[in-house]
Design a protein around this motif. Structure first.
Motif, PDB file in Angstrom:
ATOM      1  N   LEU A   4      42.341  79.673  37.239  1.00 49.23           N
ATOM      2  CA  LEU A   4      42.025  80.856  36.594  1.00 49.23           C
ATOM      3  C   LEU A   4      41.237  81.665  37.816  1.00 49.23           C
ATOM      4  O   LEU A   4      40.676  80.973  38.836  1.00 49.23           O
ATOM      5  CB  LEU A   4      41.156  80.755  35.565  1.00 49.23           C
ATOM      6  CG  LEU A   4      39.880  79.841  35.714  1.00 49.23           C
ATOM      7  CD1 LEU A   4      38.773  80.347  35.994  1.00 49.23           C
ATOM      8  CD2 LEU A   4      39.785  79.011  34.178  1.00 49.23           C
ATOM      9  N   TRP A   5      40.988  83.118  37.793  1.00 41.66           N
ATOM     10  CA  TRP A   5      40.078  83.716  38.642  1.00 41.66           C
ATOM     11  C   TRP A   5      38.795  83.956  37.980  1.00 41.66           C
ATOM     12  O   TRP A   5      38.705  84.408  36.992  1.00 41.66           O
ATOM     13  CB  TRP A   5      40.718  84.891  38.887  1.00 41.66           C
ATOM     14  CG  TRP A   5      39.832  85.765  39.712  1.00 41.66           C
ATOM     15  CD1 TRP A   5      39.120  86.725  39.424  1.00 41.66           C
ATOM     16  CD2 TRP A   5      39.614  85.805  41.140  1.00 41.66           C
ATOM     17  NE1 TRP A   5      38.551  87.387  40.630  1.00 41.66           N
ATOM     18  CE2 TRP A   5      38.716  86.767  41.616  1.00 41.66           C
ATOM     19  CE3 TRP A   5      40.066  84.792  42.154  1.00 41.66           C
ATOM     20  CZ2 TRP A   5      38.222  86.745  43.089  1.00 41.66           C
ATOM     21  CZ3 TRP A   5      39.637  84.745  43.488  1.00 41.66           C
ATOM     22  CH2 TRP A   5      38.605  85.833  43.846  1.00 41.66           C
ATOM     23  N   ASP A   6      37.769  83.439  38.859  1.00 45.76           N
ATOM     24  CA  ASP A   6      36.465  83.505  38.343  1.00 45.76           C
ATOM     25  C   ASP A   6      35.739  84.721  38.833  1.00 45.76           C
ATOM     26  O   ASP A   6      35.379  84.764  40.114  1.00 45.76           O
ATOM     27  CB  ASP A   6      35.450  82.389  38.475  1.00 45.76           C
ATOM     28  CG  ASP A   6      34.189  82.239  38.058  1.00 45.76           C
ATOM     29  OD1 ASP A   6      33.638  83.308  37.922  1.00 45.76           O
ATOM     30  OD2 ASP A   6      33.656  81.188  37.912  1.00 45.76           O
ATOM     31  N   GLU A   7      35.856  85.908  38.062  1.00 42.17           N
ATOM     32  CA  GLU A   7      35.266  87.171  38.767  1.00 42.17           C
ATOM     33  C   GLU A   7      33.693  86.943  39.285  1.00 42.17           C
ATOM     34  O   GLU A   7      33.400  87.388  40.310  1.00 42.17           O
ATOM     35  CB  GLU A   7      35.467  88.283  37.851  1.00 42.17           C
ATOM     36  CG  GLU A   7      35.162  89.675  38.322  1.00 42.17           C
ATOM     37  CD  GLU A   7      36.209  90.170  39.551  1.00 42.17           C
ATOM     38  OE1 GLU A   7      37.330  89.854  39.323  1.00 42.17           O
ATOM     39  OE2 GLU A   7      35.692  90.601  40.560  1.00 42.17           O
ATOM     40  N   ARG A   8      32.893  86.226  38.447  1.00 40.68           N
ATOM     41  CA  ARG A   8      31.515  86.101  38.764  1.00 40.68           C
ATOM     42  C   ARG A   8      31.240  85.267  39.942  1.00 40.68           C
ATOM     43  O   ARG A   8      30.303  85.701  40.752  1.00 40.68           O
ATOM     44  CB  ARG A   8      30.800  85.368  37.534  1.00 40.68           C
ATOM     45  CG  ARG A   8      29.341  85.363  37.693  1.00 40.68           C
ATOM     46  CD  ARG A   8      28.665  84.924  36.428  1.00 40.68           C
ATOM     47  NE  ARG A   8      27.456  84.041  37.109  1.00 40.68           N
ATOM     48  CZ  ARG A   8      27.305  82.821  37.291  1.00 40.68           C
ATOM     49  NH1 ARG A   8      28.422  82.109  37.071  1.00 40.68           N
ATOM     50  NH2 ARG A   8      26.448  82.453  37.719  1.00 40.68           N
ATOM     51  N   ALA A   9      32.058  84.448  40.178  1.00 40.18           N
ATOM     52  CA  ALA A   9      31.895  83.604  41.422  1.00 40.18           C
ATOM     53  C   ALA A   9      32.756  84.150  42.561  1.00 40.18           C
ATOM     54  O   ALA A   9      32.617  83.800  43.607  1.00 40.18           O
ATOM     55  CB  ALA A   9      32.335  82.139  40.951  1.00 40.18           C
ATOM     56  N   ASN A  10      33.574  84.994  42.121  1.00 44.39           N
ATOM     57  CA  ASN A  10      34.528  85.513  43.144  1.00 44.39           C
ATOM     58  C   ASN A  10      35.399  84.429  43.794  1.00 44.39           C
ATOM     59  O   ASN A  10      35.727  84.218  44.973  1.00 44.39           O
ATOM     60  CB  ASN A  10      33.589  86.351  44.343  1.00 44.39           C
ATOM     61  CG  ASN A  10      34.574  87.245  45.085  1.00 44.39           C
ATOM     62  OD1 ASN A  10      35.828  87.662  44.788  1.00 44.39           O
ATOM     63  ND2 ASN A  10      34.372  87.448  46.504  1.00 44.39           N
ATOM     64  N   GLN A  11      35.941  83.656  42.741  1.00 43.47           N
ATOM     65  CA  GLN A  11      36.368  82.267  43.204  1.00 43.47           C
ATOM     66  C   GLN A  11      37.732  82.172  42.548  1.00 43.47           C
ATOM     67  O   GLN A  11      37.778  82.423  41.268  1.00 43.47           O
ATOM     68  CB  GLN A  11      35.549  81.049  43.123  1.00 43.47           C
ATOM     69  CG  GLN A  11      34.712  80.953  44.234  1.00 43.47           C
ATOM     70  CD  GLN A  11      34.107  79.703  44.130  1.00 43.47           C
ATOM     71  OE1 GLN A  11      33.582  79.350  43.057  1.00 43.47           O
ATOM     72  NE2 GLN A  11      33.814  78.919  45.216  1.00 43.47           N
ATOM     73  N   LEU A  12      38.727  81.525  43.168  1.00 44.45           N
ATOM     74  CA  LEU A  12      39.878  81.127  42.318  1.00 44.45           C
ATOM     75  C   LEU A  12      39.409  79.528  41.875  1.00 44.45           C
ATOM     76  O   LEU A  12      39.116  78.891  42.670  1.00 44.45           O
ATOM     77  CB  LEU A  12      41.059  81.157  43.341  1.00 44.45           C
ATOM     78  CG  LEU A  12      42.208  80.398  42.685  1.00 44.45           C
ATOM     79  CD1 LEU A  12      42.781  81.157  41.647  1.00 44.45           C
ATOM     80  CD2 LEU A  12      43.356  80.302  43.984  1.00 44.45           C
TER      81      LEU A  12
END
Ligand code: FES
Ligand code: FES
Lengths: 787, 157
Positions: free
Chosen positions: A196-204
């Motif tokens: 999943l893409w974690d927008e808050r962490a800016n991480q896959l």
């Protein structure tokens, strides 16, 4: 001293959640808007792929090779001499190279719906002749699987000097061929990925059922071309690995890529059919061995050829050459052998890419060596255990430099064999064997196997092998909490080994704090120091060493604070039982921690402000490895009509150095042995001539069940490794090494009166009957066959 | 879609489901009861073992629709059960689990044995447990755990 340190059979911390159905495996994760993925996999072994037909309405949820071409093909390189690099595309585009290779990813709101979509995608093929047999693969006329390879050979290795004098003069010379069938590894939980893409962490964020989260992060970054800090890999509870989950798999890249692109959580859970077909990927070796000996069975020389059937691609990062390199290095086994020559080839076929299953090549190498010892013993008409014993490296010769340059660090191999012999009544069994031969009851056989296992493989050895990305050292983070507890964070992953308990035991041993107050966190790249993961029986040595080092450093820091608070010189304080002592005064870790965290003003201003959290590291000073060793004995009966094998008794005598948790050590050995029994008697994925796997369910791929195995009897010695902290040696893989050898030696012992022998596993009824047919006997072979 | 009403761990559950949905998927995906594991989906490994009307059954090859009106119990439904508690204690003592993936199924089958078939010996236990695969432990701890439970039960009788 805390009673939960090294050597205590502490009950496992991990048990509670599992026994209450509260563990979290990848398949248990749920995220809003998550979609399931089903793969279309190649139904043919070798074929040119035509443009697929996809229904217009499915176009947005089907992804083929063109759609994922931004993912770089997986290339396992390294500086391995004689190894040729090839590329492994995550989806086949023009040519399919094995049954099960991924052709397309299909999305649905449930797995069933994703499979419905997959069923509607149509691929057509121009089939090519499939290479199923590794020997045929090297034939100049065989079709090429990769244009870069000559004769389909991925890797060729030659070791050792010729020994023409021995060759000419040895009184005994025997030649044998041995084969191990292709197997699937079969952790009970298949692989699984949620990305999943974690927008808050800016991480896959990639949740994967993996043994090596940091390594997977490296791989995702390399082939998705993302910065490493754009990626987090989490391995939650993992339902067994055994090597299957120690490498980067195409599914991780595909899910990661699509989740990143679509910004939607995606899930793929391998089903058993996928595992048994696309994942039939280990153990398939052929050995051609010529042994030279004297009339008493003393080994004079060994000439070996190893052929590893590597399947279609080279896996990342260990490469497909790993099995062959290891087999070539360890074939001389625990024996004094001066003359040895080996040629090893790793060959491409149209089967799934080979990878390292528990103990990697050692079950194969041990099988070849131990069957050869027994054949030699039969030839010189002596008991095999005697010939074995006389050839074993004696304790006086330790540390012993093997003919391939390995430094066997410690141990009494002959004692191991003696204990095994003492555990059975060989004279009684021999008498029973004779009686059974005469009266028509099932035949009886006894077989031994002894091995030594290179554990805790470290920096210099890995550099010699030339494998990339395996530094062979380890770090661990340890923190004293404000209330005097301990947090340990490690980058390896524990998936049955019980490291949440045993690493706590190491800290408990050094710090004198009960394991109940020690928490181990693992398997998450965001939370833990870098590590290449859990494999090669390395964790207890390497992570244990790193945890101990971190604890030592913490004691050093606390000593300075304690000295100030207790008004003593630091060297006047004795650290014991979780406290610093000076005469009658003492101060516990908890008291010191409280002041460091909450009342630092009580400490001098020049006190180290780094606090009570450190990263410790470990690389053994002599890093040539710690050699565990073991002798196994199998006693079995062979039915005369059906040639089925029934294990009647099984003994293992193990020495894995100092045991951190003997209960867990026993568990590792027992589990390994039963997997080895599977290799020896049951497990096999056969292929037809077109490269179709013939086992796709547990009805045709037989994993040993509870009723197939006897109560196994374990014995142990504890010889500390001189090279590792605490004298620990690895034990995670060892159990799986010897059963094929011990069991087939026992089968051949039973067949000896008939002049028949086998050299293949699994020792299925069909193989035993074929060996009997070769000497003119059929089912129901009777006492009359004995001469 | 079809409507079903059933009891799961003592609670009444109503649901509208796809007729092809397996009981295992129903429990895991719809009810989030993830203690029931999936190891093969073809009825061999036993990881998905649950109790259907008090008898162990494989939820992967049981259709949820067929459970309409029935009583289902999963590993999550044994928190206050003294027999299951005793089995759990012995599993931990005898190191009958490593990765833990098989464990819920093992416990569900064990419970069924212990409660319905008294007095089993080691050979019986090995035979009766042979429908549950474990890839980690080599079974020895599992067999010992059950032997302990049987021995305790015998003492109580
Ligand atoms: S998942 Fe149901 S028996 Fe294997
Ligand atoms: S504990 Fe891993 S499958 Fe049984």
């Amino acid at each position: 001293m805390s009673s939960t340190g090294i050597g205590a059979s502490v009950p496992r911390k991990e048990d509670r959640r599992h026994l209450h159905g509260q563990s979290t495996f990848v398949g248990d994760l749920k995220f809003p808007r998550m979609l399931d993925v089903a793969f279309v996999r190649s139904p043919v072994a070798h074929a040119l792929i035509k443009t697929p037909e996809i229904d217009a309405e499915d176009r947005a949820r089907v992804f083929t090779a063109v759609d994922v071409e931004a993912i770089a093909p997986i290339v396992a390189d390294g500086t391995i001499p004689g190894y040729i690099r090839t590329a492994y595309p995550v989806m086949a585009r023009d040519k399919a190279n094995f049954v099960g290779q991924i052709l397309a990813a299909c999305l649905g709101s449930s797995r069933a719906e994703a499979e419905d979509v997959a069923e509607r995608v149509f691929f057509d093929f121009d089939e090519l002749p499939a290479i199923v047999d590794a020997l045929a693969a090297t034939d100049a006329a065989a079709p090429a699987i990769h244009p870069e390879l000559t004769d389909n050979v991925f890797h060729r290795l030659e070791l050792g000097e010729d020994f023409p004098d021995i060759r000419a003069s040895a009184p005994v010379r025997l030649t044998r061929t041995y084969k191990l069938a292709r197997q699937a590894i079969v952790p009970l939980e298949g692989r699984g990925v949620v990305a999943l893409w974690d927008e808050r962490a800016n991480q896959l964020v990639v949740y994967s059922s993996t043994q090596s989260p940091h390594l997977i992060r490296n791989g995702l970054a390399e082939f998705l071309k993302l910065d490493q800090n754009r990626i987090r890999v989490v391995a939650p509870d993992v339902g067994g690995g055994f090597g299957y989950k120690a490498i980067l798999h195409p599914e991780e890249l595909i899910l990661g890529f699509l989740a990143y692109k679509l910004k939607r959580p995606l899930r793929w859970l391998e089903d058993r059919r996928e595992h048994l077909t696309a994942g039939a990927n280990c153990r398939e070796h052929i050995y051609n061995v010529t042994v030279y000996g004297d009339t008493q069975g003393q080994l004079l020389g060994l000439d070996a050829e190893v052929i590893v059937d590597a399947g279609a691609y080279s896996i990342w990062p260990h490469t497909c050459a790993f099995d062959a390199i290891q087999a070539a290095g360890i074939l001389p086994g625990p024996y004094q052998l001066k003359n040895y020559r080996v040629v090893a080839r790793t060959v491409a076929t149209n089967k799934p890419p080979i990878q390292a299953y528990r103990a990697v090549a050692r079950p194969g190498a041990c099988f070849a060596t131990e069957l050869t010892i027994d054949a030699l013993a039969r030839e010189v008409k002596r008991e095999a255990y005697l010939v074995r014993r006389e050839n074993l490296v004696p304790v006086e010769a330790m540390p012993y430099r093997s003919v391939t340059g390995k430094l066997y660090d410690s141990g009494d191999y002959r004692q191991s064999l003696d204990i095994a012999l003492g555990a059975i009544d060989l004279a009684g069994l021999r008498a029973e064997q004779q009686a059974r031969l005469a009266d028509g009851r099932p035949l009886l056989g006894v077989g031994f196997a002894t091995y030594t296992e290179h554990t805790g493989v470290s920096t210099s050895v890995l550099a010699w092998m030339g494998t990339r990305l395996m530094p062979g050292h380890e770090q661990a983070a340890v923190r004293i909490t404000p209330d005097g507890g301990v947090d340990i964070r490690t980058g390896v992953q524990s998936h049955g080994q019980g490291m949440e308990t045993t690493l706590a035991q190491v800290a408990s041993d050094v710090l004198g704090i009960d394991v109940d107050a020690i928490q181990v966190t693992h398997g998450d790249t965001a939370l833990t120091p870098y590590s290449t993961g859990t494999y090669a029986s390395r964790c207890m040595i390497m992570v244990g060493g790193a945890v101990a080092d971190a604890c030592d450093r913490l004691i050093g820091r606390m000593r300075m604070a304690a000295a100030h608070l207790m008004q003593r010189r630091p060297d006047e304080l004795v650290f014991r039982d979780g406290a610093f002592h000076a005469d009658a005064a003492s101060m516990s870790v908890g008291e010191i921690a409280h002041i460091v965290y909450f009342a630092p003003a009580e400490l001098p201003p020049d006190m180290d402000s780094a606090g009570l959290e450190v990263i410790g590291g470990y690389r053994p000073k002599t890093d040539t490895g710690a050699f565990a060793y073991s002798t196994h004995v199998a006693v079995l009966e062979i039915d005369r009509d059906f040639a089925t094998v029934k294990l009647r008794d099984y003994v293992a005598v193990d020495d894995c150095g100092i045991q951190v948790n003997p209960m867990i050590v026993d568990g590792q050995i027992l589990g390994g042995i039963v997997q080895g029994i599977g290799t020896a008697l049951y497990e096999e994925v056969r292929y037809d001539e077109s490269g179709q796997p013939q086992a796709s369910t547990f009805a045709d791929y037989l994993v040993p069940g509870c009723g197939d195995v006897p109560a196994i009897r374990l014995f142990k010695t504890e010889t500390a490794s001189p090279f590792t902290r605490f004298g620990i040696k690895g034990v995670g893989e060892g159990g799986a090494i010897a059963p094929p050898a011990a069991i087939v030696n026992a089968v051949n012992d039973a067949l000896l009166p008939f002049g028949a022998e086998i050299g293949e596993v699994p020792a299925s009824p069909a193989r035993i009957l074929r060996a009997l047919q070769n000497v003119g006997l059929g089912p129901g072979f009777v006492a009359g066959g004995a001469s | 879609m079809i409507d079903i009403v059933l009891t799961i761990n003592g609670e009444r559950v109503e649901a509208s489901i796809d007729p092809r949905l397996s009981l295992a998927d129903f429990l895991r995906e719809k009810l989030h009861l993830t203690g029931t594991h999936i190891g093969c989906e073809h009825g061999v490994c036993g990881a998905c073992t649950i109790h259907l009307d008090g008898v162990s059954a494989r939820s992967c090859i049981t259709l949820a629709a067929a459970c309409d009106g029935h009583d289902v119990k999963t590993i999550e439904g044994f928190e206050d059960d003294s027999t299951m508690s005793a089995i759990r204690t012995e599993f931990s003592r005898e190191h009958a689990l490593q990765c833990g993936y098989c464990s819920p199924g093992m416990l569900m089958t064990s419970y069924d044995l212990v409660t319905r078939f008294p007095g089993l010996d080691e050979a019986d236990i090995r035979r009766e447990m042979s429908g549950n695969l474990c890839r980690c432990t080599g079974y020895q701890g599992i067999v010992r755990a059950l032997q302990n439970v049987y021995a305790m039960n015998q003492q109580q009788d």
